[in-house]
Design a protein around this motif. Sequence first.
Motif, PDB file in Angstrom:
ATOM      1  N   GLY A  67       0.814  -1.211   0.000  1.00 58.48           N
ATOM      2  CA  GLY A  67       0.000   0.000   0.000  1.00 58.48           C
ATOM      3  C   GLY A  67       0.846   1.260   0.000  1.00 58.48           C
ATOM      4  O   GLY A  67       0.558   2.217  -0.744  1.00 58.48           O
ATOM      5  N   ASN A  68       1.908   1.258   0.807  1.00 54.62           N
ATOM      6  CA  ASN A  68       2.793   2.420   0.837  1.00 54.62           C
ATOM      7  C   ASN A  68       3.479   2.637  -0.510  1.00 54.62           C
ATOM      8  O   ASN A  68       3.647   3.786  -0.962  1.00 54.62           O
ATOM      9  CB  ASN A  68       3.847   2.247   1.929  1.00 54.62           C
ATOM     10  N   SER A  69       3.884   1.549  -1.150  1.00 55.07           N
ATOM     11  CA  SER A  69       4.559   1.681  -2.445  1.00 55.07           C
ATOM     12  C   SER A  69       3.621   2.214  -3.513  1.00 55.07           C
ATOM     13  O   SER A  69       4.028   3.012  -4.371  1.00 55.07           O
ATOM     14  CB  SER A  69       5.136   0.322  -2.873  1.00 55.07           C
ATOM     15  N   LEU A  70       2.361   1.791  -3.489  1.00 51.77           N
ATOM     16  CA  LEU A  70       1.397   2.298  -4.473  1.00 51.77           C
ATOM     17  C   LEU A  70       1.137   3.788  -4.260  1.00 51.77           C
ATOM     18  O   LEU A  70       1.037   4.554  -5.229  1.00 51.77           O
ATOM     19  CB  LEU A  70       0.102   1.504  -4.388  1.00 51.77           C
ATOM     20  N   ILE A  71       1.025   4.195  -2.984  1.00 50.25           N
ATOM     21  CA  ILE A  71       0.857   5.631  -2.700  1.00 50.25           C
ATOM     22  C   ILE A  71       2.085   6.408  -3.151  1.00 50.25           C
ATOM     23  O   ILE A  71       1.979   7.487  -3.758  1.00 50.25           O
ATOM     24  CB  ILE A  71       0.595   5.847  -1.201  1.00 50.25           C
ATOM     25  N   LEU A  72       3.268   5.855  -2.887  1.00 51.97           N
ATOM     26  CA  LEU A  72       4.511   6.500  -3.325  1.00 51.97           C
ATOM     27  C   LEU A  72       4.561   6.621  -4.841  1.00 51.97           C
ATOM     28  O   LEU A  72       5.021   7.635  -5.380  1.00 51.97           O
ATOM     29  CB  LEU A  72       5.712   5.688  -2.832  1.00 51.97           C
ATOM     30  N   ALA A  73       4.093   5.574  -5.532  1.00 47.91           N
ATOM     31  CA  ALA A  73       4.104   5.618  -6.994  1.00 47.91           C
ATOM     32  C   ALA A  73       3.212   6.742  -7.508  1.00 47.91           C
ATOM     33  O   ALA A  73       3.592   7.489  -8.426  1.00 47.91           O
ATOM     34  CB  ALA A  73       3.647   4.271  -7.562  1.00 47.91           C
ATOM     35  N   LEU A  74       2.029   6.908  -6.897  1.00 44.68           N
ATOM     36  CA  LEU A  74       1.117   7.967  -7.331  1.00 44.68           C
ATOM     37  C   LEU A  74       1.716   9.349  -7.073  1.00 44.68           C
ATOM     38  O   LEU A  74       1.655  10.238  -7.941  1.00 44.68           O
ATOM     39  CB  LEU A  74      -0.216   7.830  -6.598  1.00 44.68           C
ATOM     40  N   VAL A  75       2.309   9.542  -5.894  1.00 45.67           N
ATOM     41  CA  VAL A  75       2.883  10.851  -5.568  1.00 45.67           C
ATOM     42  C   VAL A  75       4.084  11.136  -6.466  1.00 45.67           C
ATOM     43  O   VAL A  75       4.278  12.268  -6.938  1.00 45.67           O
ATOM     44  CB  VAL A  75       3.279  10.909  -4.082  1.00 45.67           C
ATOM     45  N   THR A  76       4.911  10.115  -6.735  1.00 46.56           N
ATOM     46  CA  THR A  76       6.083  10.314  -7.593  1.00 46.56           C
ATOM     47  C   THR A  76       5.664  10.653  -9.017  1.00 46.56           C
ATOM     48  O   THR A  76       6.252  11.537  -9.657  1.00 46.56           O
ATOM     49  CB  THR A  76       6.963   9.052  -7.591  1.00 46.56           C
ATOM     50  N   VAL A  77       4.646   9.969  -9.533  1.00 49.93           N
ATOM     51  CA  VAL A  77       4.140  10.288 -10.874  1.00 49.93           C
ATOM     52  C   VAL A  77       3.592  11.707 -10.905  1.00 49.93           C
ATOM     53  O   VAL A  77       3.788  12.442 -11.885  1.00 49.93           O
ATOM     54  CB  VAL A  77       3.060   9.268 -11.291  1.00 49.93           C
ATOM     55  N   ALA A  78       2.921  12.116  -9.830  1.00 46.69           N
ATOM     56  CA  ALA A  78       2.413  13.494  -9.761  1.00 46.69           C
ATOM     57  C   ALA A  78       3.563  14.492  -9.800  1.00 46.69           C
ATOM     58  O   ALA A  78       3.472  15.541 -10.466  1.00 46.69           O
ATOM     59  CB  ALA A  78       1.585  13.684  -8.492  1.00 46.69           C
ATOM     60  N   ILE A  79       4.668  14.191  -9.119  1.00 46.40           N
ATOM     61  CA  ILE A  79       5.834  15.080  -9.166  1.00 46.40           C
ATOM     62  C   ILE A  79       6.390  15.167 -10.576  1.00 46.40           C
ATOM     63  O   ILE A  79       6.759  16.249 -11.058  1.00 46.40           O
ATOM     64  CB  ILE A  79       6.918  14.581  -8.177  1.00 46.40           C
ATOM     65  N   VAL A  80       6.439  14.023 -11.260  1.00 52.02           N
ATOM     66  CA  VAL A  80       6.955  14.014 -12.635  1.00 52.02           C
ATOM     67  C   VAL A  80       6.078  14.849 -13.557  1.00 52.02           C
ATOM     68  O   VAL A  80       6.583  15.643 -14.364  1.00 52.02           O
ATOM     69  CB  VAL A  80       7.055  12.558 -13.142  1.00 52.02           C
ATOM     70  N   LEU A  81       4.762  14.693 -13.442  1.00 52.84           N
ATOM     71  CA  LEU A  81       3.851  15.366 -14.365  1.00 52.84           C
ATOM     72  C   LEU A  81       3.631  16.833 -14.025  1.00 52.84           C
ATOM     73  O   LEU A  81       3.432  17.656 -14.923  1.00 52.84           O
ATOM     74  CB  LEU A  81       2.503  14.631 -14.387  1.00 52.84           C
ATOM     75  N   VAL A  82       3.655  17.160 -12.740  1.00 49.54           N
ATOM     76  CA  VAL A  82       3.335  18.527 -12.314  1.00 49.54           C
ATOM     77  C   VAL A  82       4.575  19.400 -12.209  1.00 49.54           C
ATOM     78  O   VAL A  82       4.505  20.613 -12.417  1.00 49.54           O
ATOM     79  CB  VAL A  82       2.571  18.498 -10.967  1.00 49.54           C
ATOM     80  N   ASN A 216      14.607   4.294   6.913  1.00 52.23           N
ATOM     81  CA  ASN A 216      13.659   3.644   7.844  1.00 52.23           C
ATOM     82  C   ASN A 216      12.206   3.865   7.445  1.00 52.23           C
ATOM     83  O   ASN A 216      11.369   4.248   8.271  1.00 52.23           O
ATOM     84  CB  ASN A 216      13.895   4.137   9.279  1.00 52.23           C
ATOM     85  N   ARG A 217      11.907   3.636   6.175  1.00 49.02           N
ATOM     86  CA  ARG A 217      10.524   3.684   5.707  1.00 49.02           C
ATOM     87  C   ARG A 217      10.116   2.285   5.251  1.00 49.02           C
ATOM     88  O   ARG A 217      10.913   1.558   4.670  1.00 49.02           O
ATOM     89  CB  ARG A 217      10.359   4.675   4.551  1.00 49.02           C
ATOM     90  N   GLN A 218       8.879   1.922   5.517  1.00 51.46           N
ATOM     91  CA  GLN A 218       8.404   0.593   5.155  1.00 51.46           C
ATOM     92  C   GLN A 218       7.706   0.647   3.799  1.00 51.46           C
ATOM     93  O   GLN A 218       6.649   1.255   3.657  1.00 51.46           O
ATOM     94  CB  GLN A 218       7.435   0.041   6.208  1.00 51.46           C
ATOM     95  N   VAL A 219       8.327   0.002   2.814  1.00 50.93           N
ATOM     96  CA  VAL A 219       7.759  -0.111   1.477  1.00 50.93           C
ATOM     97  C   VAL A 219       7.769  -1.589   1.094  1.00 50.93           C
ATOM     98  O   VAL A 219       8.132  -2.455   1.895  1.00 50.93           O
ATOM     99  CB  VAL A 219       8.543   0.743   0.463  1.00 50.93           C
TER     100      VAL A 219
END
Length: 274
Positions: A67-82, A216-219
């Motif tokens: 779940g954390n990795s999927l959220i990270l993927a969405l936020v990272t894609v948003a950084i790339v696009l925005v 120390n982040r859980q992904v």
Amino acid sequence: MSAGLIAPSRTTRWIIGVLVGVAFLVPLAATLLHTLRDGDGYSVANWTGLFDPAAAGTLRPLWIGLGNSLILALVTVAIVLVLIAPTIILVNLRFPQLKRAFEFVALLPISIPAIVLVVGLAPIYLQVSRTLGTGAWTLAFAYGITVLPFAYRAIQASVDAIDIRTLSEAARSLGSGWITVVLRVLAPNLRQGLLAASLISVAVVLGEFTIASLLNRQVLQTAMVLVSKQDVYAPAIFTLIALVFVFILLLVIGGIGGPKAVRTPRPLTKAKPQ
């Protein structure tokens, strides 16, 4: 020398394709067989065990990490696009003299080992943790740096393939604002590059381990290492699921970003006299 003499023959292309396919499929097939092992035979017990309430405590880190990795993927894609994509467009339109310098900075993270990046990011993340908390989603700022070289090349290739200056000037001459120019004129023409950059970002986020571990982040990847000490099959199953997810995403993005078929208008037929 003609292009026909340089290009490999059909047989050579098939041989290369088969060898590359085998190199990719053999490890995946071995991993799949490993997950199907059940004593001296094979079964799907290890797969169905993912939903066994008795194993919920053991597998909980994997589900949280996924779940954390999927959220990270969405936020990272948003950084790339925005952030990254508009910056590339701005540099190409308004500051072409800075293109070389910007390219050097954008490609620099690929030459820096992840462990070195973490050493520099650790003091920054102390402040990030105090300000935004210790949620795994904050890793997206570090992942934005990690995916920058790949996203830059994908988007820049699409920018080089079209004349963005002419398109933007034409839209501006018709009264469009810059936001409209970027979203409704340039973005559709850069669709393939934007989708490729998004796919690469998702793949990098799902496969990254060093930065998440040292900060120390859980992904997903750190959870796999933790769970593998108790269950050797579950991490392999989640690896295959992640690969299938990325493969399906690749097919979807390829279908969306591919060239659209152009409809040929029907020839007009004369009406028969009554």
